[in-house]
Write an enzyme that holds these catalytic residues in place. Structure first.
Site, PDB file in Angstrom:
ATOM      1  N   TYR A  85       0.798  -1.333   0.070  1.00  0.00           N
ATOM      2  CA  TYR A  85       0.070   0.098   0.013  1.00  0.00           C
ATOM      3  C   TYR A  85       0.727   1.322   0.121  1.00  0.00           C
ATOM      4  CZ  TYR A  85      -4.287  -2.726   0.154  1.00  0.00           C
ATOM      5  OH  TYR A  85      -5.312  -3.744  -0.322  1.00  0.00           O
ATOM      6  N   HIS A 135     -14.756   1.769  -0.731  1.00  0.00           N
ATOM      7  CA  HIS A 135     -13.576   0.845  -0.326  1.00  0.00           C
ATOM      8  C   HIS A 135     -12.531   1.576   0.338  1.00  0.00           C
ATOM      9  CE1 HIS A 135     -14.853  -2.369  -3.762  1.00  0.00           C
ATOM     10  NE2 HIS A 135     -15.428  -2.407  -2.660  1.00  0.00           N
ATOM     11  N   ASN A 140     -12.563   2.903  -6.011  1.00  0.00           N
ATOM     12  CA  ASN A 140     -11.391   3.307  -6.200  1.00  0.00           C
ATOM     13  C   ASN A 140     -10.824   4.109  -4.889  1.00  0.00           C
ATOM     14  OD1 ASN A 140     -11.340   2.551  -8.739  1.00  0.00           O
ATOM     15  ND2 ASN A 140     -11.603   4.557  -9.802  1.00  0.00           N
ATOM     16  N   ALA A 147     -12.423   5.576 -21.030  1.00  0.00           N
ATOM     17  CA  ALA A 147     -13.136   6.333 -20.362  1.00  0.00           C
ATOM     18  C   ALA A 147     -13.049   8.010 -20.565  1.00  0.00           C
ATOM     19  CB  ALA A 147     -12.601   6.157 -18.859  1.00  0.00           C
ATOM     20  N   LEU A 178     -14.361  -0.001 -21.209  1.00  0.00           N
ATOM     21  CA  LEU A 178     -13.666   0.230 -22.467  1.00  0.00           C
ATOM     22  C   LEU A 178     -14.057  -0.921 -23.435  1.00  0.00           C
ATOM     23  CD1 LEU A 178     -10.859   0.889 -23.667  1.00  0.00           C
ATOM     24  CD2 LEU A 178      -9.807  -0.881 -22.611  1.00  0.00           C
TER      25      LEU A 178
END
Length: 230
Positions: A54, A106, A90, A216, A199
């Site tokens: 992370y 999240h 995201n 996008a 996509l």
């Protein structure tokens, strides 16, 4: 009354900002096993590995910049006469960098969470294996992100928004991970119009009323521009 729009975004909206998606052939989960870096058990087993994973993602996100898709959704929030609720899977913070308000189901790389006392604070650039909590001082700090096996944030609020929407839009998400994958099904049952922007078509495309395909950074601004023109 102007229609209420609820938008769910996934990793695909940030791919053109240089941030990797998860499930394509070069995605993040082809380089790291979920079980090693994105579960509570992984953190208990090897906290240094998880923190380093992370830390790297946090550094990458800090260098990334919003792309035209993020900017278009921020413009939609500002210019649409009805409510526009953006929910994101995201953790990168690019929606906010573009000027949008979002619900992070999240969590966020920018945040830290104490596993002992639930205190939250702004994460430092790098966190160590026994990172102390600034509130309780126990070595229990972790990224404030939702790992596999944990409950996403804001679920009741998100479902309330979804069921009061006139249009549900999913952008840049594979539709494979629950509970977000079930949002289109909830919308369909409630008679809410649904749109997918990706996509390319996905396994979930058949569940949507319409699917728009393309990068996008092109497809999202085109859709937003058409919507705002009326």
């Amino acid at each position: 009354m102007a229609p209420k729009i609820v938008i769910l975004t996934g990793a695909g909206i940030s791919a053109e900002s240089g941030l990797g998606t998860f499930r394509d052939k070069d995605g993040i989960w082809t380089k790291h096993r979920i079980e090693d870096v994105a579960t509570p058990e992984a953190f208990a087993r090897n906290p240094l590995l998880v923190q380093e994973f992370y830390n790297a993602r946090r550094a990458q996100a800090a260098e990334a910049r919003p792309n035209p898709a993020h900017a278009a959704l921020a413009e939609l929030q500002r210019a649409h006469p009805g409510e526009v609720v953006i929910v994101t899977q995201n953790v990168d913070g690019l929606h906010e960098a573009a000027g949008a308000e979002v619900l992070h189901m999240h969590g966020a790389l920018a945040g830290a969470l104490c596993g002992a006392c639930d205190h939250r604070w702004e994460a430092p650039a790098a966190m160590g294996a026994e990172e102390p909590c600034p509130a309780c001082h126990r070595p229990a700090a972790r990224p404030d992100v939702v790992w596999f096996g944990e409950m996403p944030y804001y679920m009741e609020e998100i479902l309330d928004h979804l069921l009061s929407a006139d249009l549900f839009v999913a952008i840049g998400t594979s539709g494979n991970v629950y509970p977000a994958a079930g949002f289109v099904e909830e919308a369909r049952v409630a008679g809410i119009e649904t749109l997918e922007i990706n996509l390319e078509a996905t396994e979930a495309s058949a569940l949507f009323d319409r699917t728009l395909t393309g990068p996008a950074s092109e497809a999202v601004p085109d859709w937003v521009a058409g919507l705002l023109r009326g």
